[in-house]
Design an enzyme around this catalytic site. Structure first.
Site, mmCIF file in Angstrom:
data_model
loop_
_atom_site.group_PDB
_atom_site.id
_atom_site.type_symbol
_atom_site.label_atom_id
_atom_site.label_comp_id
_atom_site.label_asym_id
_atom_site.label_seq_id
_atom_site.Cartn_x
_atom_site.Cartn_y
_atom_site.Cartn_z
ATOM 1 N N ASP A 206 -28.665 40.795 -30.868
ATOM 2 C CA ASP A 206 -28.892 39.790 -31.910
ATOM 3 C C ASP A 206 -27.561 39.100 -32.237
ATOM 4 O OD1 ASP A 206 -31.321 39.488 -34.278
ATOM 5 O OD2 ASP A 206 -29.343 38.653 -34.703
ATOM 6 N N ASN B 34 -41.019 41.497 -37.687
ATOM 7 C CA ASN B 34 -41.317 40.561 -38.765
ATOM 8 C C ASN B 34 -42.389 39.589 -38.276
ATOM 9 O OD1 ASN B 34 -39.188 41.736 -40.233
ATOM 10 N ND2 ASN B 34 -37.692 40.335 -39.324
ATOM 11 N N GLY C 255 -40.069 37.224 -43.105
ATOM 12 C CA GLY C 255 -38.734 37.121 -42.527
ATOM 13 C C GLY C 255 -38.698 36.658 -41.089
ATOM 14 N N HIS D 291 -40.920 39.134 -30.900
ATOM 15 C CA HIS D 291 -39.756 39.989 -30.659
ATOM 16 C C HIS D 291 -39.819 41.233 -31.510
ATOM 17 C CE1 HIS D 291 -38.730 37.094 -33.854
ATOM 18 N NE2 HIS D 291 -37.987 38.051 -34.388
ATOM 19 N N LEU D 292 -39.186 42.258 -31.014
ATOM 20 C CA LEU D 292 -39.059 43.527 -31.718
ATOM 21 C C LEU D 292 -37.573 43.758 -31.950
ATOM 22 C CD1 LEU D 292 -40.889 46.765 -30.622
ATOM 23 C CD2 LEU D 292 -38.438 46.782 -31.030
#
Ligand code: 5GP
Ligand code: ZN
Length: 111
Positions: A29, A84, A90, A97-98
């Site tokens: 990220d 999310n 959020g 995605h995880l």
């Protein structure tokens, strides 16, 4: 389609790739919320993980399997997987995605 994560999958936008297969891409990220913060995404575009699970349950399973494998490969015994779904929860990128987070303690329930 103008999708940030589709561009990371096809390499148009660079990312620190952790692991990649025919089915998923895992990368760091850009704004890590923990010492380890990896995103695992299906290579094919879906809006969120519920849509993945609905359209292709095996692929949803593969995303979770990959997350566990990546955790294990990085020596992580404790980690949080976060999904999310929807802006109010959020979600800011609408390609499924995880989040795999580890390396600090996590309060529960979240604030
Ligand atoms: P969400 O908020 O949708 O659950 O998670 C999206 C995540 O994507 C956020 O944690 C955000 O930091 C990350 N992100 C946004 N833009 C980029 C980017 O260009 N590169 C990478 N590697 N991560 C990004
Ligand atoms: Zn996409």
């Amino acid at each position: 389609m103008d999708c940030l994560f589709c561009k990371i999958v096809d390499g148009t936008i660079p990312a620190k790739i952790v692991k990649k297969s025919e089915l998923f891409t895992a990368f760091n990220d850009i704004t890590p919320q923990a010492p380890t913060h990896i995103l695992i995404i299906p290579n094919k575009h879906f809006t969120n993980m519920a849509e993945v699970a609905n359209s292709d349950p095996a692929l949803a399973g593969e995303i979770f399997r990959a997350a566990g494998e990546i955790a294990s490969e990085n020596g992580l015994e404790s980690y949080r997987m976060n999904v999310n779904t929807g802006a109010a929860a959020g979600q800011s990128v609408f390609h499924a995605h995880l989040h795999l987070l580890a390396g600090r303690s996590f309060a529960w329930p979240p604030g």
